[in-house]
Write a protein that holds these residues in place. Structure first.
Motif, PDB file in Angstrom:
ATOM      1  N   VAL A  77      -1.132   6.800   0.373  1.00 41.10           N
ATOM      2  CA  VAL A  77      -0.064   6.317  -0.496  1.00 41.10           C
ATOM      3  C   VAL A  77       1.142   7.251  -0.409  1.00 41.10           C
ATOM      4  O   VAL A  77       1.001   8.466  -0.447  1.00 41.10           O
ATOM      5  CB  VAL A  77      -0.549   6.209  -1.952  1.00 41.10           C
ATOM      6  N   GLY A  78       2.315   6.671  -0.268  1.00 41.83           N
ATOM      7  CA  GLY A  78       3.540   7.463  -0.204  1.00 41.83           C
ATOM      8  C   GLY A  78       3.781   8.099   1.151  1.00 41.83           C
ATOM      9  O   GLY A  78       4.665   8.932   1.291  1.00 41.83           O
ATOM     10  N   LEU A  79       3.026   7.706   2.157  1.00 41.19           N
ATOM     11  CA  LEU A  79       3.184   8.244   3.503  1.00 41.19           C
ATOM     12  C   LEU A  79       4.408   7.618   4.161  1.00 41.19           C
ATOM     13  O   LEU A  79       4.542   6.402   4.180  1.00 41.19           O
ATOM     14  CB  LEU A  79       1.936   7.937   4.338  1.00 41.19           C
ATOM     15  N   MET A 126       0.803  -1.225   0.000  1.00 38.82           N
ATOM     16  CA  MET A 126       0.000   0.000   0.000  1.00 38.82           C
ATOM     17  C   MET A 126       0.830   1.266   0.000  1.00 38.82           C
ATOM     18  O   MET A 126       0.294   2.351  -0.219  1.00 38.82           O
ATOM     19  CB  MET A 126      -0.945   0.003   1.211  1.00 38.82           C
ATOM     20  N   GLY A 127       2.111   1.174   0.281  1.00 42.15           N
ATOM     21  CA  GLY A 127       2.963   2.367   0.298  1.00 42.15           C
ATOM     22  C   GLY A 127       2.698   3.283   1.474  1.00 42.15           C
ATOM     23  O   GLY A 127       2.861   4.495   1.370  1.00 42.15           O
ATOM     24  N   ILE A 128       2.278   2.704   2.601  1.00 40.45           N
ATOM     25  CA  ILE A 128       2.000   3.478   3.810  1.00 40.45           C
ATOM     26  C   ILE A 128       2.986   3.037   4.882  1.00 40.45           C
ATOM     27  O   ILE A 128       2.887   1.928   5.399  1.00 40.45           O
ATOM     28  CB  ILE A 128       0.552   3.265   4.303  1.00 40.45           C
ATOM     29  N   GLU A 129       3.941   3.903   5.199  1.00 43.27           N
ATOM     30  CA  GLU A 129       4.936   3.566   6.214  1.00 43.27           C
ATOM     31  C   GLU A 129       4.628   4.344   7.491  1.00 43.27           C
ATOM     32  O   GLU A 129       5.130   5.436   7.713  1.00 43.27           O
ATOM     33  CB  GLU A 129       6.331   3.912   5.697  1.00 43.27           C
ATOM     34  N   VAL A 163      -0.890  17.532   0.684  1.00 47.22           N
ATOM     35  CA  VAL A 163      -0.261  16.551  -0.188  1.00 47.22           C
ATOM     36  C   VAL A 163       1.221  16.876  -0.373  1.00 47.22           C
ATOM     37  O   VAL A 163       1.583  18.022  -0.655  1.00 47.22           O
ATOM     38  CB  VAL A 163      -0.954  16.558  -1.566  1.00 47.22           C
ATOM     39  N   GLY A 164       2.074  15.886  -0.189  1.00 49.68           N
ATOM     40  CA  GLY A 164       3.489  16.036  -0.461  1.00 49.68           C
ATOM     41  C   GLY A 164       4.286  16.845   0.540  1.00 49.68           C
ATOM     42  O   GLY A 164       5.425  17.211   0.275  1.00 49.68           O
ATOM     43  N   VAL A 165       3.733  17.106   1.700  1.00 52.89           N
ATOM     44  CA  VAL A 165       4.433  17.902   2.713  1.00 52.89           C
ATOM     45  C   VAL A 165       5.599  17.106   3.289  1.00 52.89           C
ATOM     46  O   VAL A 165       5.490  15.913   3.541  1.00 52.89           O
ATOM     47  CB  VAL A 165       3.466  18.316   3.849  1.00 52.89           C
TER      48      VAL A 165
END
Length: 168
Positions: free
Chosen positions: A85-87, A65-68, A127-129
Motif C-alpha cells: 500500500v502506498g508504493l 490497492m494503492g500500488i503503483e 517502510v516509507g523510504v
C-alpha cells in the motif's frame, strides 16, 4: 533466446518463492508479470491481451490497492512486496533481483523524467523510504524506515533515518 512465456514463468516462479507467506503480493506480482509478458509479445493478440491484462492490472492495483508499480518498469526476479500500500515506482526506475519493497516506498525522479534510481540486487527498503533522483543503491544495502535517499549508497551499507546516515 528465451521467449516472453519462458521469461514470465521464470520470473513468476522466483516471485512466488519470495512471497510464499504473502498471498496478496503473489497475486499482484503474478498479474504484473503477466502484463509484462503480454507487453513483450508482438502481434495483434499480444496487443489485445496487454490491453486486457495490463489495463485491469493498472485499474485494480493503482485505483483500489494503492500500488503503483508500472508494467514498463524493469524488475528482476524474486521481488518481495510487503503490504504494498502506498508504493510508488517511477517507470524509469530499475529494480534488481531479490529486492524487498515495503509499504509507503517511493522511487522517483528528481529533475528529468528518466532521472530515477537504480536498486541493485538484494536491497531491502523499509517502510516509507523515499529514493529520489539518479542514485544507485548498491547490492545488499538496507535502507531504514522513513529514510530519504538522494545520493548513492554503497553495496552492503545501512542507511538510517531521518537524516540519511550511511554506515559502510
Amino acid at each position: 533466446m528465451t521467449s516472453a512465456r519462458q521469461e514470465f514463468r521464470a520470473m513468476w516462479a522466483a516471485d512466488r518463492r519470495a512471497n510464499a507467506a504473502y498471498p496478496k503480493s503473489r497475486v499482484v506480482l503474478r498479474w504484473f508479470r503477466a502484463a509484462q509478458r503480454w507487453r513483450a509479445t508482438s502481434g495483434p493478440l499480444g496487443r489485445l491481451m496487454f490491453l486486457a491484462v495490463g489495463g485491469s492490472y493498472k485499474v485494480v492495483t493503482e485505483g483500489f490497492m494503492g500500488i503503483e508499480l508500472p508494467v514498463s518498469t524493469t524488475v528482476g526476479p524474486g521481488l518481495r512486496l510487503r503490504h504494498g500500500v502506498g508504493l510508488v515506482v517511477n517507470p524509469a526506475s530499475r529494480i534488481g533481483a531479490g529486492v524487498m519493497l515495503r509499504h509507503g516506498v517511493t522511487l522517483g525522479n528528481r529533475r528529468a523524467a528518466d532521472d530515477c534510481p537504480v536498486i541493485e540486487d538484494g536491497v531491502e527498503l523499509g517502510v516509507g523510504v523515499v529514493v529520489i533522483g539518479a542514485v544507485t543503491v548498491g547490492a545488499g544495502a538496507r535502507i531504514g524506515p522513513n529514510a530519504v535517499v538522494h545520493r548513492d549508497v554503497p553495496a552492503g551499507a545501512v542507511v538510517l533515518s531521518p537524516e540519511s546516515v550511511v554506515r559502510s
